[in-house]
Write an enzyme that holds these catalytic residues in place. Structure first.
Site, PDB file in Angstrom:
ATOM      1  N   TYR A 258       0.573   2.533  12.004  1.00 40.36           N
ATOM      2  CA  TYR A 258       1.913   2.083  11.630  1.00 40.36           C
ATOM      3  C   TYR A 258       2.852   2.398  12.803  1.00 40.36           C
ATOM      4  O   TYR A 258       3.093   3.562  13.115  1.00 40.36           O
ATOM      5  CB  TYR A 258       2.314   2.858  10.376  1.00 40.36           C
ATOM      6  CG  TYR A 258       3.525   2.371   9.639  1.00 40.36           C
ATOM      7  CD1 TYR A 258       4.790   2.431  10.216  1.00 40.36           C
ATOM      8  CD2 TYR A 258       3.414   1.891   8.335  1.00 40.36           C
ATOM      9  CE1 TYR A 258       5.911   2.002   9.513  1.00 40.36           C
ATOM     10  CE2 TYR A 258       4.530   1.462   7.624  1.00 40.36           C
ATOM     11  CZ  TYR A 258       5.769   1.516   8.231  1.00 40.36           C
ATOM     12  OH  TYR A 258       6.868   1.103   7.532  1.00 40.36           O
TER      13      TYR A 258
ATOM     14  N   LEU B 136       2.355 -19.132  -5.696  1.00 36.58           N
ATOM     15  CA  LEU B 136       1.499 -19.655  -6.764  1.00 36.58           C
ATOM     16  C   LEU B 136       2.141 -19.530  -8.139  1.00 36.58           C
ATOM     17  O   LEU B 136       1.526 -19.890  -9.144  1.00 36.58           O
ATOM     18  CB  LEU B 136       0.139 -18.938  -6.735  1.00 36.58           C
ATOM     19  CG  LEU B 136      -0.700 -19.180  -5.471  1.00 36.58           C
ATOM     20  CD1 LEU B 136      -1.932 -18.291  -5.456  1.00 36.58           C
ATOM     21  CD2 LEU B 136      -1.113 -20.654  -5.360  1.00 36.58           C
TER      22      LEU B 136
ATOM     23  N   SER C 146       0.859  -1.181   0.000  1.00 39.24           N
ATOM     24  CA  SER C 146       0.000   0.000   0.000  1.00 39.24           C
ATOM     25  C   SER C 146       0.893   1.228   0.000  1.00 39.24           C
ATOM     26  O   SER C 146       1.901   1.264   0.702  1.00 39.24           O
ATOM     27  CB  SER C 146      -0.888  -0.023   1.246  1.00 39.24           C
ATOM     28  OG  SER C 146      -1.806   1.037   1.204  1.00 39.24           O
TER      29      SER C 146
END
Lengths: 564, 564
Positions: free
Chosen positions: A484, A281, A230
Site C-alpha cells: 500500500y 449490475l 479489504s
C-alpha cells in the site's frame, strides 16, 4: 473551507462527509502536539506547514450546473420515496458528485463542476429501491448507487457527456442489522449501513464483522461489496469477497438473490460478479455477512525490523508458518519515519525512540534511518493469542526484529482511521497526496516495491518537483501480499496533470512488476486504463460482455470499470 | 464388461477410464474379504450380491451413430495436432460421450447412444488448442473440453439435437507441472494433468496441492476448475476456487489470461467466472495454483459419536473454535453401518468393533445402531498437530464422543478413492447408486438432513422400491458445511425414470431446506433444472447473459449449466 453540514440539505437523517473533503465538519488534522511533523514535511516535500493556509472557497461560489431532471420525473420519484426524500438541492448534488480521491477533491475545491447528478433520492427500503430502479429503467435514466461517498477511484461521478437524467441513489437510510443467525455466524445487514453503525449493532449482541478498512467510519457495507474492499484484519476475517455470503441486488423488475451458502458449485460465481461491480449490475440493498463472536482477547503488538527486506521476509515467513495472526503489517523506512513524525512527543513509537530506544538500536548496529515499524495483531482465546504471539515472536527474532510492546499498537488502533484527514490539511496548503495499492506474489514483492519507488521518483523528476513515496505491507495471503503506497508532492497550477503523471507511473509499475492495479479500492475511472493489462484483453472483453448483456440499456453506472 | 483398453484407440499416451464404468480395467470392487457386506446390502436394498452378475455387453454390440465430421475438417484438425492425434474411432467417441454419473453409466451400458462427439482431438500444447478453437469457430463447430471424464452432472455430452460438428477436446497430453515459484508457493500446471500425475511431480520437489476429491485418481486440474471441485482437505487448503489463482483460457483468436494475484479489486471477478464455467467460456489450458510444503506431520484420527446430532454439533463447535484441522468429517448412523460392513474383518473400524468396542459402548449407554463415525485430519509441524489434536479432543469429549485411534484413519486414507468402483459392482447386479451433495448454513444442516432423508424415502415409496440413503458431513466452513448424500435402490426396467424421481426429490429438498443444489460437482445438465431456484431467476438471467455475450456463436459446450 465552509462548514457544509450547516448548509441546506434535503434530509437530516443521513450523514454525509464535508462537500470539500474527508470526514465530518469540525474534525481535522493538526500538528500542534506533534513536534516532528513540520520538519518531516519540510524534508519530504519541501512544504512549510507552519505557513497559514489560504482562505477556503465558500460553497456559495461553487458553480453547480442546473439539474436536468424534469419536474414530472421528480414527482414520480417523490411518489415512490415520499416528499422530502428527493432532492435537487445544490449541496446534495455536489456531495453526491464525487468520492474522495485526490482528483475529486481538487475538482470540487476548484468550484467548477462539469456534471452533477440531477437528482438525489433517499429510499427507505428495498421496495422503494425497486420503485426507483423501475422508474429509471422506464424513463431511460441512469442510476449511480451511493453509500458513504468515500470512493477514491471515480466510481460515483456521472459521465460528463451523459445527456440522460442521472439519479444518485443514496442508500443511507438502509442502515439496519436485520437479523443475526447466531448458530451460523451470519448477519443480514442493509447495504447502506456505515461501518460504525453496523458494528455497534453487532457488538451489542456479542458479534463483530471484523472488517475495518481505513475508510471504516465513512463507508458502507454495500460500498465495500461494490468495490471489493479489504479490512485491516483481513488475515483473519478475509476480504469482503469472503465475508459477503448472501446478496440482494435490485434490477429492473426483480431482485437478484444470492442466498448465504458457505460454498457452492453452481457455475460461474454470480456472487463474485456482483462483488466489485461498482453499481453496474444493479443496486445492492442487503448483504448477508459472516460474523464472529467478539474475541476473548485482542491485541496489536509493535515490532521493529532493521530494514525493509527483513520486515518483508518476516511477514512472508509468518504467512508460511502455523501462526495465524489477524494483522500483519510492516512499513518501509520512509513510512516508519512518517509514523514517528506524526506521533505525539510523549506517546507511542516516537516516545519510545525518544526514551532511548534509538541509542539501544544504534548500539546494536542498526541504522535507524532504515528501520521498519511493524504491527501484528492477535485475536482469540487467551491461550490462542499467547501461542500465536510466541510463534510470531520466534519468526521476528529470526529476522533480526525486536518487539516494542503494546503501546504503539494501542495508539495505532486508536488513530488508524484518522489518516485521511491529513490529506485535506496538506491540500489546503498546496500539497497533493493520495494512495495506490497492489497485490503480488511473494517472489515479486521486493522487486515490485523497488520498481514502483523508482518509477514514482522518475515521475517526480519529470514534472520537476520534490515528491515523496512510502509504503507498507498491509494484508498477507498464502501466495503473496498487498503493498500500500502513499505519495505526496507540492503541486503547481495544474495539479491533476501532475497527479496523472505520478499516479500513472505507479500503476504502470504495478503491471510491469507483476502486481494488480488495485487490491481493495476498485477500478472506477481511475484504474480503468490499466484493466486490460491486468486481466488481459480477453478478460476485459468478457467483463464488458457481462455488462453489455446484463444491462443492455446502460441504466446502471455506465462507463465505470470498463470504458463502455 | 469387456476390457475396453484392449480395444483400438487412436492414441496410447492418454489414460482413459473404462467405457462402461469407473476406473481402470482389471480393478473392481469385491467383497470376498468383507463378511459384513452381503448382509448389509440385503438389509439396505434387498439385493443378494452373492447371485452371479449377468453377462456384460460386448463393446461390439454398442450402437454408435456415425461421425458427421467432414473428411476435410478432420484433415484440418490433423494439420493442427498431427496425424494420429485426431480420432473418429468408435471407442474414442464413446469414451468421450459421457462422464460417470449413474445416468451416464445406465445409458452407455444400454448400448444405444443417441449422439456422440464427431471427432476427438488430442492437442499437445496451448498453441494447438488455439488452432483447434479457431478452426472450430470458423467452421461453426462445437467444442466440449474433456479432462479425466469423471464428471457426474452431464457436462461432457453433446446435445442430442446438435446438428453441428461436435469436437471433444481431450486435454490429456497437457499434463505437466511447468514451473514452481517456490518463494510464493505457486505452481503453473497444465490443465490436463490427472491428480496423481500432478501430485507426483509436486511431491518430488517437496510440495503438495492438497486437493484430493473422491475422483482424484481419474480427474484433472482443468476439470476441477471447470466444475468448482472441492477436495477432502479443503478445510485447510480451500476449495479449488481458492486454490486456483491464475488461469489461461483459450478463446477464439486469443487467450484469456488471469495472472496469479493473491487478491484483487478489479471489478466483477473474471477468475470466478471461469471457475465453474464447465467449458462454456473457453478451454482452460493452464492453472496457476497455490501449493504447500508437504507437511512435517499428517494424521487422520477416527472418533465415534453416540448419534448424528452430537457428531454434527461437534463439527460445528470445531469450526467455531481456534482449532484448524485439515479434515472434518462425520457420517450418519447409516453410513457408519456401511463403513463397518465394507471393512475387512480384522482391520479398521470393523475390527475395533469386533474386538469388544461394541460391548464397551453398550455398557457406556450407547445405542450402537445410532453411533456415528468421524474422521478428523491434522497437518503441520509436530507441535501444531499436537495442539490441534488436543483442542479437537476436548470438543469431541464435550459432545460425548470418543477417539478410536489412528488405525481406521490410515485405512480411510488408503481406501478413500475406491468407493466409485462399488457403484459398477452394484449396477452390474441391477442396483442404481449415486451421490448428491449440498452446502448450507450450520443452523439449517440438521433440518435439511431430515428433510432430504424424508424426501428420498417418500420418493422410494412413490416408485415402490426399497431404497437406501446415507450421508456424511464432508467439508466445514465458518458459516456452514457440506452434506454429502449417497443413495441406492434396485432399479426396475426404467432405471433412469426411477432415478429421476429420487434424485429430483433430493435436489428439491436441498432448495426447500435452504441448501445449494451442488457443493462441488457442478451443474451440467443434471442440476440445471434447479439453478434458478438456487441463485434466483435474476441470477440465472445474469449468468445466461454472460454466456450469450461471451460466446455468441455457441461454440463452447452450449446448453450446459443454463438451458440455452
Amino acid at each position: 473551507m465552509t462548514d457544509a453540514t450547516q448548509l441546506t440539505s434535503a434530509i437530516d437523517d443521513v450523514k454525509h462527509m464535508k462537500w470539500w473533503g474527508w470526514g465530518v465538519d469540525g474534525v481535522g488534522f493538526h500538528h500542534h502536539d506533534k513536534p516532528g511533523f513540520a520538519p518531516f514535511v519540510q524534508m519530504a516535500v519541501g512544504l512549510d506547514v507552519n505557513e497559514p493556509a489560504p482562505d477556503p472557497m465558500s460553497f456559495d461560489d461553487v458553480e453547480v450546473p442546473a439539474s436536468t431532471a424534469s419536474g414530472e420525473f421528480v414527482q414520480q420519484l417523490e411518489r415512490i420515496v415520499g416528499e422530502g426524500r428527493v432532492s435537487t438541492a445544490r449541496l446534495d448534488r455536489v456531495v453526491h458528485t464525487f468520492g474522495k480521491s485526490l482528483r475529486d477533491l481538487v475538482r470540487v475545491r476548484s468550484g467548477r463542476l462539469e456534471r452533477t447528478p440531477d437528482v438525489v433520492v433517499y429510499p427507505a427500503d428495498e421496495a422503494e429501491v425497486q420503485g426507483i430502479v423501475d422508474a429509471a429503467a422506464d424513463a431511460d435514466a441512469v442510476i449511480i448507487p451511493f453509500g458513504g461517498g468515500s470512493n477514491i477511484v471515480g466510481s460515483l461521478e456521472p459521465h460528463a457527456q451523459e445527456s440522460r437524467t442521472v439519479i444518485s441513489l443514496d442508500l443511507g437510510r438502509l442502515n439496519r442489522v436485520i437479523d443475526i443467525d447466531e448458530e451460523s455466524g451470519l448477519a443480514r445487514i442493509q447495504a447502506g449501513a456505515l461501518g460504525p453503525d453496523l458494528e455497534a449493532q453487532l457488538v451489542a449482541r456479542g458479534w463483530t464483522l471484523g472488517h475495518f478498512p481505513d475508510s471504516f467510519t465513512h463507508s458502507t457495507l454495500g460500498g465495500w461489496v461494490a468495490t471489493r474492499s479489504s479490512g485491516m484484519q483481513s488475515d483473519k476475517y478475509g476480504d469482503i469477497a469472503d465475508i459477503a455470503r448472501g446478496l440482494r441486488v435490485v434490477r429492473p423488475g426483480a431482485v437478484l438473490v444470492i442466498r448465504a451458502i458457505p460454498s457452492a458449485s453452481t457455475g460461474p460465481n454470480v456472487r463474485e460478479m456482483i462483488v466489485g461491480s461498482e453499481g453496474r449490475l444493479g443496486v445492492i440493498t442487503e448483504v448477508t455477512v459472516q460474523v464472529h463472536r467478539t474475541p476473548q482477547k485482542r491485541v496489536v503488538l509493535a515490532y521493529l525490523f532493521p530494514n525493509w527486506e527483513a520486515g518483508l521476509a518476516a511477514m512472508h515467513a509468518i504467512s508460511e508458518s502455523d501462526a495465524a495472526p489477524s494483522i500483519t503489517r510492516v512499513s518501509d523506512a520512509r513510512e516508519t519515519g512518517f509514523s514517528f513524525a506524526t506521533g505525539k512527543e510523549s506517546k507511542g513509537i516516537s516516545g519510545l525512540v525518544t526514551k532511548g530506544l534509538g541509542k539501544y538500536l544504534t548500539a546494536r548496529g542498526w541504522d535507524t534511518d532504515k528501520m521498519c515499524l511493524s504491527f501484528i495483531g492477535y485475536e482469540g482465546s487467551d491461550s490462542h493469542v499467547a501461542r500465536q504471539q510466541k510463534l510470531v515472536g520466534r519468526i521476528v527474532k529470526k529476522h533480526g526484529g525486536i518487539g516494542v510492546g503494546k503501546g504503539p499498537g494501542v495508539l495505532y488502533d486508536q488513530k488508524k482511521f484518522d489518516t485521511p484527514y491529513l490529506r485535506d490539511f496538506l491540500l489546503d496548503r498546496g500539497a497533493a497526496a493520495d494512495v495506490s495499492e497492489t497485490a503480488a506474489p511473494w517472489s515479486r514483492l521486493l522487486p515490485l516495491y523497488n520498481e514502483v519507488v523508482a518509477s514514482a521518483n522518475r515521475a517526480f523528476d519529470e514534472i520537476g518537483i520534490k515528491g515523496w513515496i512510502m509504503a507498507h505491507l498491509s494484508h498477507s495471503y498464502h501466495s503473496g501480499a498487498c503493498l500500500y503506497f502513499t505519495f505526496a508532492f507540492v503541486h503547481g497550477e495544474n495539479a491533476l496533470a501532475q497527479y496523472d503523471v505520478v499516479k500513472g507511473a505507479i500503476q504502470q509499475a504495478f503491471i510491469d512488476a507483476g502486481g494488480t492495479i488495485s487490491h481493495h479500492h476498485g477500478v472506477g475511472l481511475e484504474h480503468a486504463p490499466w484493466l486490460a493489462q491486468d486481466i488481459s484483453v480477453e478478460g476485459a472483453t468478457v467483463m464488458q460482455s457481462l455488462f453489455d448483456a446484463a444491462d443492455p440499456n446502460r441504466t446502471f453506472n455506465p462507463g465505470k470499470i470498463t470504458a463502455r
